[in-house]
Design an enzyme around this catalytic site. Sequence first.
Site, mmCIF file in Angstrom:
data_model
loop_
_atom_site.group_PDB
_atom_site.id
_atom_site.type_symbol
_atom_site.label_atom_id
_atom_site.label_comp_id
_atom_site.label_asym_id
_atom_site.label_seq_id
_atom_site.Cartn_x
_atom_site.Cartn_y
_atom_site.Cartn_z
ATOM 1 N N LYS A 30 -12.408 13.804 11.161
ATOM 2 C CA LYS A 30 -13.567 14.391 10.482
ATOM 3 C C LYS A 30 -14.037 15.608 11.277
ATOM 4 C CE LYS A 30 -15.034 9.805 8.965
ATOM 5 N NZ LYS A 30 -15.894 8.643 9.172
ATOM 6 N N ASP A 73 0.915 4.231 -2.583
ATOM 7 C CA ASP A 73 0.703 5.629 -2.183
ATOM 8 C C ASP A 73 1.802 6.529 -2.732
ATOM 9 O OD1 ASP A 73 -1.541 4.975 -0.793
ATOM 10 O OD2 ASP A 73 -0.599 4.995 1.188
ATOM 11 N N CYS A 77 21.416 -29.110 16.210
ATOM 12 C CA CYS A 77 22.760 -29.639 16.030
ATOM 13 C C CYS A 77 23.105 -30.369 17.327
ATOM 14 C CB CYS A 77 23.729 -28.490 15.788
ATOM 15 S SG CYS A 77 25.439 -29.001 15.986
ATOM 16 N N CYS A 107 24.603 -29.430 10.064
ATOM 17 C CA CYS A 107 24.811 -28.137 10.714
ATOM 18 C C CYS A 107 25.741 -27.276 9.862
ATOM 19 C CB CYS A 107 25.428 -28.350 12.104
ATOM 20 S SG CYS A 107 25.953 -26.806 12.884
ATOM 21 N N ARG A 145 -17.437 -0.745 -3.135
ATOM 22 C CA ARG A 145 -17.334 0.653 -3.523
ATOM 23 C C ARG A 145 -17.281 0.836 -5.036
ATOM 24 N NH1 ARG A 145 -12.741 4.511 -1.350
ATOM 25 N NH2 ARG A 145 -11.370 2.877 -2.071
ATOM 26 N N GLU A 194 -16.753 -0.666 6.622
ATOM 27 C CA GLU A 194 -15.612 -1.461 6.206
ATOM 28 C C GLU A 194 -15.838 -2.914 6.596
ATOM 29 O OE1 GLU A 194 -13.970 0.964 4.901
ATOM 30 O OE2 GLU A 194 -12.110 -0.013 4.259
ATOM 31 N N ASP A 200 0.827 -1.206 0.000
ATOM 32 C CA ASP A 200 0.000 0.000 0.000
ATOM 33 C C ASP A 200 0.860 1.254 0.000
ATOM 34 O OD1 ASP A 200 -2.009 -1.776 0.118
ATOM 35 O OD2 ASP A 200 -2.801 -1.156 2.072
ATOM 36 N N LYS A 210 -8.545 4.277 10.979
ATOM 37 C CA LYS A 210 -8.809 3.951 9.574
ATOM 38 C C LYS A 210 -8.661 2.449 9.409
ATOM 39 C CE LYS A 210 -7.851 5.639 4.946
ATOM 40 N NZ LYS A 210 -7.660 4.406 4.228
ATOM 41 N N GLU A 226 -11.084 8.905 14.479
ATOM 42 C CA GLU A 226 -11.341 7.464 14.495
ATOM 43 C C GLU A 226 -10.237 6.731 13.765
ATOM 44 O OE1 GLU A 226 -15.231 8.185 12.719
ATOM 45 O OE2 GLU A 226 -14.706 6.803 11.140
HETATM 46 S S1 IVH Z 1 -14.845 7.852 6.099
HETATM 47 C C1 IVH Z 1 -16.316 10.574 2.819
HETATM 48 N N1 IVH Z 1 -13.808 6.483 8.072
HETATM 49 O O1 IVH Z 1 -10.813 4.375 3.757
HETATM 50 C C2 IVH Z 1 -15.379 9.793 3.655
HETATM 51 N N2 IVH Z 1 -13.356 5.787 5.861
HETATM 52 O O2 IVH Z 1 -9.074 5.708 1.898
HETATM 53 C C3 IVH Z 1 -15.705 8.367 3.622
HETATM 54 N N3 IVH Z 1 -11.991 3.771 5.704
HETATM 55 O O3 IVH Z 1 -13.263 4.889 1.313
HETATM 56 C C4 IVH Z 1 -14.790 7.556 4.381
HETATM 57 N N4 IVH Z 1 -11.795 3.438 7.864
HETATM 58 O O4 IVH Z 1 -13.399 2.735 2.765
HETATM 59 C C5 IVH Z 1 -13.928 6.609 6.746
HETATM 60 N N5 IVH Z 1 -13.004 5.299 9.906
HETATM 61 C C6 IVH Z 1 -13.115 5.446 8.592
HETATM 62 C C7 IVH Z 1 -12.512 4.549 7.687
HETATM 63 C C8 IVH Z 1 -12.659 4.767 6.328
HETATM 64 C C9 IVH Z 1 -11.493 2.990 6.646
HETATM 65 C C10 IVH Z 1 -11.831 3.553 4.266
HETATM 66 C C11 IVH Z 1 -13.064 3.877 3.475
HETATM 67 C C12 IVH Z 1 -12.637 4.951 2.543
HETATM 68 C C13 IVH Z 1 -11.160 4.723 2.447
HETATM 69 C C14 IVH Z 1 -10.437 5.946 1.988
#
Ligand code: IVH
Length: 736
Positions: free
Chosen positions: A304, A52, A441, A422, A148, A188, A48, A127, A125
């Site tokens: 957020k 990125d 050994c 060995c 998605r 998720e 990942d 991820k 929160e």
């Molecule tokens: S909010 C409009 N919260 O990460 C924002 N996404 O890289 C919608 N994801 O598409 C996403 N944990 O599938 C949100 N606590 C979390 C998340 C989360 C994982 C995923 C989600 C998103 C992707 C973006």
Amino acid sequence: MSTTDADGTDRTDDPDFERARERVEALAPEITAHRRRYYEDDAPTVSDSQFDELMHELVDLETRYPELKKNDSPTEQVGTFSQAFAPVTHLEKLLSLQDVFSTDEVRAWADRITAEVPGEQYLCEVKIDGLAVDLVYERGRLARAATRGDGTTGEDVSANVATIAAVPQHLTGTDAFPVPALLEVRGEVYFPTADFTRLNEAQVAAGKAPFANPRNAAAGSLRQKDAAKTAERPLSFIAHGLGALDGFAPDSQSHAYAALDAWGLPVSPYWRVVPTIDEVFAYIEEFGEQRHRLVHEIDGIVVKIDDTGVQRRLGATSRTPRWAVAYKFPPEEVNTRLLDIKVSIGRTGRATPYAVLDPVRVAGSEVEFATLHNADQVKAKGVLVGDLVVVRKAGDVIPEIVAPVVAARTGEETEFTMPERCPECDHVLAPAAEGDVDLRCPNARSCPGQLRERLAYLSGRSCFDVDRMGYIACAALVQPLEPAEPVLTDEGGVFDLRIEELLPIKAVVRDPDTGLPKIDEKTQEQKVVTYFANKDGEPKKTAVQMLENLEAAKAQPLWRVVNALSIRHVGPVSAQALAEHFGDLDRIADAAEEEIAAVDGVGPTIAAAIKDWFAVDWHRGIVERWRASGVRMRDEAPDPSEALPQTLDGLSVVITGGIPGYTREGAAAAVKARGGKPTSSVSKKTGAVVAGEKPGSKYDKAVELGVPIVSGEDFEAFLASGPPATATEDDENEPE
Ligand code: IVH
């Protein structure tokens, strides 16, 4: 053809621009191909973080040269979708998140928002590293589930999602939260970390390709044509957002979570609303530390703006909302080439295969080797020599290979076979007992590999702690190039070493991780040193100090002596238990197996290993030579006046937040020294929660459960006089 910039500048002769163009033309299809492998085939060939990085580079170039950005650039798209499942259009577009890689960037995001709408609360929160799904509930009934896809259209995976126990088929309403007519929930699907290793082992055992990480496992499990296969996998789900709604209008994200929770939809237990950016950073730090202790993998923190009105006002770009940002943790997983699998011999003779990797940076340090534990592990992981492999380093833990990247195989890879002999002394390797997975050994006394490792161990921190007697010195004492005979043929003579014997020793320099000779980069030959003498043949200061330190080490307490014997299964903790119980090495040697097994923290395996060890003549010989050299063989009885009063006897204590004047470990040790039991989670049985500066959610839990709370300033008083009195004095204070 002439190339003009948006503002009309002619770029024809700009070499930077030409380079950028070439790079964009190469990057865009490369990223698209990686995306396809990730989203459609569930078989990515880069990690990942490497993905990125490519994406970042493209965004960068497109920002600098907007004319290079095509309409179908991967930077304009959210994922992709496969044709295998019926396409469904989401009621509301599923957005992605803007990724940032430093807290400075989080601050910059917050500053931009504050400039527009000051004083907003943040909702932090984790991820979740899973697979986004979109659920539609009509009048409380799960009507459909989709992946998605590209954000607008996803794949219908209703039948598969229906097998996930965490996803309710029907919502339950409450007075405060009646079931809405329409609810589109985003969340998720994840594969629990604890089940991941087991899944991969089963995959390999069934002749199938292992998954590179839990996220791929989640995707591969969800996107099964036969939903019955999905049902066999322990998938779970956590909701993190809303789409189209009818009959519910949340004021805030946290309000939405309360509703989801009331309706029976799982929400994360880890979200927190905080008023300041500094608290956002504290949250990032806290969960950065805990990231591998959660039930699912996380790859960052999502921040957020809590207020939904403000969210609407801030709006979104075509891909991402402006009201949220994803802070991504530094990569702990990268892909690299497995160049070879070699075998090292440990201090108890165990032959351990380890991976020789194309050196790569993981979590801040260069990784070149990774242990593979034993031949069965190599098989279970399904790795072949020559594979591209996923390497990870969890926190400060040793690097490990997670899985091979099967999609990247060329057919040139070869299977590893465990050597029969060995690699250090050529004796035939064998299991110590029938049915053991590990090969050993058998040449325990004088296999130079085993002896080198034992010496390095006994001179180390958890044994005699002999400064200046490091790995290279130990290797020199047992494996010299010159003179022909080593000065030590077992560790019995280590306290009788004399400077004259050390001076002529020449030896190769060895790598402490693998025991292998180090190669000089310039000459490509083994590095050879006269370790103890200088050019004139005079003793080096290090050599003299090493002997002085060895002399002083003879007075080390008994547990260190016991630990230094390299008895199988005996480590510092059991050595301390043994020393405390018996107080005398001869008493340990002569004790009945049952008595040893009965010692708290010892048990039958260790007891049997101790009896076996003392039954060997040359082992007894080591003890006798050490005794003759003056090594301590018994501890004096402890002075009871030195023990601290046991004010917290048996009390389980949870510490959260910073305690002034203490590190986290220091505070835990102070509790332990007073007989308390430092514990990590709060329950009804917790005796007290010490809440220092910026306490975490454990504080809230303590309040909720009515567990006595001690402030950071009162910590000293708590240590001195025990827990505060509580209203419910007869509550149990038993440790968990
Ligand atoms: S909010 C409009 N919260 O990460 C924002 N996404 O890289 C919608 N994801 O598409 C996403 N944990 O599938 C949100 N606590 C979390 C998340 C989360 C994982 C995923 C989600 C998103 C992707 C973006």
